[in-house]
Write a protein that holds these residues in place. Structure first.
Motif, short mmCIF file in Angstrom:
data_model
loop_
_atom_site.label_atom_id
_atom_site.label_comp_id
_atom_site.label_asym_id
_atom_site.label_seq_id
_atom_site.Cartn_x
_atom_site.Cartn_y
_atom_site.Cartn_z
N MET A 1 2.51 15.11 8.66
CA MET A 1 1.34 14.31 8.32
C MET A 1 1.40 13.89 6.85
N ILE A 2 1.76 14.83 5.99
CA ILE A 2 1.86 14.50 4.56
C ILE A 2 2.95 13.45 4.34
N PHE A 3 4.03 13.55 5.14
CA PHE A 3 5.10 12.57 5.03
C PHE A 3 4.59 11.16 5.35
N LEU A 4 3.77 11.05 6.37
CA LEU A 4 3.22 9.74 6.73
C LEU A 4 2.32 9.18 5.63
N VAL A 5 1.50 10.03 5.05
CA VAL A 5 0.62 9.59 3.97
C VAL A 5 1.45 9.11 2.79
N ALA A 6 2.49 9.87 2.44
CA ALA A 6 3.35 9.48 1.32
C ALA A 6 4.09 8.18 1.63
N ALA A 7 4.54 8.02 2.87
CA ALA A 7 5.25 6.81 3.25
C ALA A 7 4.34 5.59 3.17
N PHE A 8 3.11 5.71 3.67
CA PHE A 8 2.17 4.60 3.59
C PHE A 8 1.80 4.27 2.15
N LEU A 9 1.65 5.29 1.32
CA LEU A 9 1.34 5.06 -0.09
C LEU A 9 2.49 4.32 -0.78
N LEU A 10 3.70 4.78 -0.55
CA LEU A 10 4.86 4.13 -1.16
C LEU A 10 5.02 2.70 -0.65
N LEU A 11 4.83 2.51 0.64
CA LEU A 11 4.93 1.17 1.21
C LEU A 11 3.89 0.23 0.61
N VAL A 13 2.49 0.46 -2.34
CA VAL A 13 2.84 0.16 -3.73
C VAL A 13 3.97 -0.87 -3.79
N LEU A 14 4.97 -0.69 -2.94
CA LEU A 14 6.10 -1.63 -2.95
C LEU A 14 5.70 -3.01 -2.49
N ILE A 15 4.94 -3.10 -1.42
CA ILE A 15 4.52 -4.41 -0.93
C ILE A 15 3.56 -5.06 -1.91
N GLY A 16 2.69 -4.25 -2.50
CA GLY A 16 1.76 -4.79 -3.49
C GLY A 16 2.48 -5.36 -4.70
N ALA A 17 3.53 -4.65 -5.15
CA ALA A 17 4.29 -5.14 -6.31
C ALA A 17 5.05 -6.41 -5.95
N ALA A 18 5.64 -6.45 -4.77
CA ALA A 18 6.41 -7.63 -4.36
C ALA A 18 5.50 -8.83 -4.13
N ALA A 19 4.25 -8.60 -3.79
CA ALA A 19 3.33 -9.71 -3.55
C ALA A 19 3.00 -10.46 -4.84
N HIS A 20 3.17 -9.81 -5.98
CA HIS A 20 2.84 -10.45 -7.25
C HIS A 20 4.05 -11.09 -7.92
N LEU A 21 5.22 -10.99 -7.28
CA LEU A 21 6.42 -11.62 -7.82
C LEU A 21 6.63 -12.98 -7.17
N PRO A 22 7.24 -13.90 -7.89
CA PRO A 22 7.61 -15.17 -7.26
C PRO A 22 8.63 -14.91 -6.14
#
Length: 55
Positions: A1-11, A13-22
């Motif tokens: 369960m903790i693995f899933l929470v960490a995976a969703f958090l990391l995902l 953050v990564l998608i959020g950062a990529a959304a702000h890049l050209p």
């Protein structure tokens, strides 16, 4: 369960950062990462085969 929470958090953050890049920068960064992963996989496969031949 903790693995899933960490995976969703990391995902998120990564998608959020990529959304702000050209798109060109995000694509270039993805290409660099893909090349690095291909080189890493090649080196690992080669190292494994050399070790197996030494036995």
């Amino acid at each position: 369960m903790i693995f899933l929470v960490a995976a969703f958090l990391l995902l998120g953050v990564l998608i959020g950062a990529a959304a702000h890049l050209p798109p060109t920068v995000a694509t270039a960064a993805g290409a660099v990462l893909a090349c690095w992963l291909l080189v890493f996989a090649y080196r690992e496969r080669r190292r494994t085969r050399v070790e197996e031949e030494a036995r």
